[in-house]
Design an enzyme around this catalytic site. Structure first.
Site, short mmCIF file in Angstrom:
data_model
loop_
_atom_site.label_atom_id
_atom_site.label_comp_id
_atom_site.label_asym_id
_atom_site.label_seq_id
_atom_site.Cartn_x
_atom_site.Cartn_y
_atom_site.Cartn_z
CG HIS A 39 -1.91 -1.14 1.22
ND1 HIS A 39 -2.67 -1.48 2.32
CD2 HIS A 39 -2.25 -2.01 0.24
CE1 HIS A 39 -3.43 -2.53 2.02
NE2 HIS A 39 -3.19 -2.86 0.77
CG MET A 40 4.69 0.95 -1.74
SD MET A 40 3.85 -0.60 -2.13
CE MET A 40 5.09 -1.79 -1.63
#
Length: 610
Positions: free
Chosen positions: A528-529
């Protein structure tokens, strides 16, 4: 491989044997069955057309065909007079990418950029070279082609916090309509609630394949004192079955949802295998006017008459900004890049959700999703003919719990548990609990390796550099162990697989010191950058874009993707990214369709123009 893949190493190896080495019949039989029974669904003409040649100029150029870029291309071409070019560095999806159970096999494939974080001393200690992989989609549809399809909007407090920091228009009540705009909720009970709707482009559904462990997980949550919830409803704290971006048991990527239905629009051009290397910006007027990209080994240039829109994700967007002279002045000078705008926040504020792997429980009954039950002729035909069976399972993900540890805030500051039925250990069925930290205090950094646009940037995730993050995950592990002790799980003979972790043998098991070591060894990215081009007002010196998603200091340039998140949302980020793109598209329409507004609005800047 990724952190999650390392947890499932034996399972993946076994699956590789089942699918490709020991049983050579499986993959070709599977593909033939899909083609035969779903030839209309997989007709190549149903996919976005890949234009052979790009015109010299367009009104809008969208860089990146992922979750945000696909939405933007759809919504902007609703205006017939606007010509839109979508540039994507990868190629098309395939039949294999549609199969939910195969998502982990796509990591490290040609659909993946194959980024890696730099070696760490605080996390990922059990990984090769102490590096966590950063899987990112290099394909039309982006990471929505590789993810586990979980549809989680996050907590209302996430967006209210964004608004409280000066991001006008981003409160929960203001963004909820954009979640609803996209959604086609296929569960009729949920579709009738105020938090869901039907008829949008993005299908959201329940997974067809369920195991008894999913139901038991929800019952365990009730035993622990939590309510059963709609994960996207009024309240988040509690336990809930997952919702998936799925249709008829198949993945619905952003490309399938937003691009396939509009592929015949004459004002939309999609150019695949087009790697953007630089934004073209007039050094005098500070206005973006086009891009350079490489296609087929040839460098090309294309002009944008109205705007260039960066939707290249949390890695690609800051990299392109810095390569084009927008970023921290000292860093750009070090890389011999002429500085247009000294923007210190570019590439900073990097956030991700991380989890703890390896929390496994053995059970006594043949009830889990093990590989021998998923990869066989019966399951292949069942999937191909009716879109049912174990291959529709999203790698065993069934239910989730949002809880608050003693280190959390008063409400809805949660750890998140996945119930993942992932493999057999010692020939026994197993389920796994993955405690995940939702509000990390640690922040990472992305920097250029060089001024060569084809070289991957340096990624410093900096996981667990803030001591509070370790404490939260430690308490999450304890809660996961407690869940395994509930009567709901004990019905199946659940017992913790307590084999000591090799890197932590110096600590007594079950002590805080042991779990702190465990957390640092078995760090798992959840991919979930976000946050690397932070949204904020002109008073925030580290904001990269304003609340209209315009790059501070540059006209004609916006960033619209996960990188603009000031703080990460509570849950998987694919749904929030689609919402951001829906809202961003409306902002663009308002800007260009309201008489005189483009001329009246001056550039809002918090940066130093060099």
């Amino acid at each position: 491989m990724s952190g999650l893949s390392s947890v499932l190493g034996p399972a993946l190896k076994a699956a590789a044997g089942l699918a490709g080495i020991n049983k050579l019949w499986f993959l070709p039989t599977f593909l033939a069955a899909i083609t035969y029974y779903h030839y209309d669904l997989y007709d190549p003409e149903s996919k976005p057309f890949d234009v052979k040649s790009v015109a010299p100029e367009y009104d809008f150029i969208v860089i990146g065909g992922g979750s945000a870029g696909a939405v933007l291309a759809n919504r902007l071409t609703e205006e017939p007079a606007w010509r839109v070019l979508l540039l994507e560095a990868g190629g098309q999806e395939t039949e294999i990418t549609d199969v939910p159970a195969l998502s982990l096999f796509l990591h490290g494939s040609r659909f993946d950029w194959k980024y890696k974080g730099q070696p760490s001393t605080t996390s990922c200690q059990a990984m090769i070279d102490r590096r966590c992989c950063w899987t990112r989609g290099k394909v039309i549809g982006g990471s929505s082609v590789l993810n586990t399809m979980l549809y989680v909007r996050g907590n209302r407090r996430d967006y209210d916090h964004w608004a409280s920091e000066g991001n006008v228009g981003w409160s929960y009540q203001e963004v909820l309509p954009y979640f609803l705009k996209s959604q086609d909720q296929r569960n009729p009970y949920l579709a009738r609630t105020p938090y869901h709707t039907a008829g949008g482009y993005l299908s959201v559904d329940d997974v067809p394949w369920k195991t008894p462990l999913g139901i038991a997980f929800l019952q365990a949550g009730q035993e622990m004192g939590y309510e059963l919830r709609d994960v996207n409803g009024e309240f988040q704290t509690g336990f809930a079955p997952f919702q998936f971006t799925m249709r008829r048991g198949m993945r619905v990527s952003s490309a399938k949802a937003f691009l396939n239905p509009v592929r015949l629009r004459k004002n939309l051009n999609v150019a695949l295998w087009s790697h953007v290397t630089k934004l073209l910006i007039d050094p005098i007027t500070r206005r973006a006017y086009g891009v350079e990209f490489i296609r087929g080994g040839v460098k090309k240039t294309v002009i944008a008459n109205k705007e260039v829109i960066l939707a290249a994700g949390a890695v690609g967007s800051p990299q392109l900004l810095m390569l084009s002279g927008i970023g921290p002045k000292a860093h750009l000078q070090q890389k011999n890049i002429p500085v247009l705008v000294d923007s210190p926040g570019v590439g900073g504020n990097v956030m991700d959700h991380i989890a703890v792997g390896g929390i496994a429980f053995l059970v006594d009954y043949p009830i889990s999703l093990v590989l021998q039950r998923a990869f066989n002729l019966n399951s292949a035909l069942r999937y191909a003919i009716s879109g049912e069976g174990p291959l529709t399972s999203s790698v065993g993900l069934e239910a989730v719990g949002f809880i608050t540890t003693k280190y959390g805030n008063a409400s809805d500051d949660c750890d998140k548990f996945y119930n993942e039925v992932f493999a057999e250990i010692n020939n026994r069925d197993v389920f796994g609990v993955f405690p995940m930290m939702l509000r990390p205090k640690s922040r990472g950094v992305i920097r250029l390796r060089s001024n060569n646009p084809l070289q991957y940037p340096l990624i410093y995730p900096n996981y667990l550099t803030h001591p509070d993050d370790v404490k939260v995950l430690r308490e999450g592990v304890k809660a996961g162990l407690a869940l395994g002790q509930t009567a709901a799980m004990k019905r199946f003979g659940a017992r913790y697989w307590d084999k000591p972790l090799p890197g932590c043998k110096q600590f007594a098991p079950y002590t805080d010191e042991y779990w702190d070591c465990y957390v640092r060894q078995y760090t798992m990215t959840i991919y979930h950058m976000s946050g690397s081009c932070k949204m904020g007002p002109s008073t925030d010196p580290y904001a990269v874009v304003d609340p209209q998603l315009r790059v501070h200091g540059i006209d004609g340039l916006r960033v619209i993707d996960a990188s603009i998140m000031p703080t990460i949302t509570n849950g998987n980020i694919n749904a929030p990214v689609i919402m951001i793109a829906e809202k961003g598209a409306d902002m663009i329409k308002y800007y260009w369709k309201t008489p005189g507004i483009a001329a009246r609005q001056s550039r809002n800047t918090n940066t130093t123009i060099v």
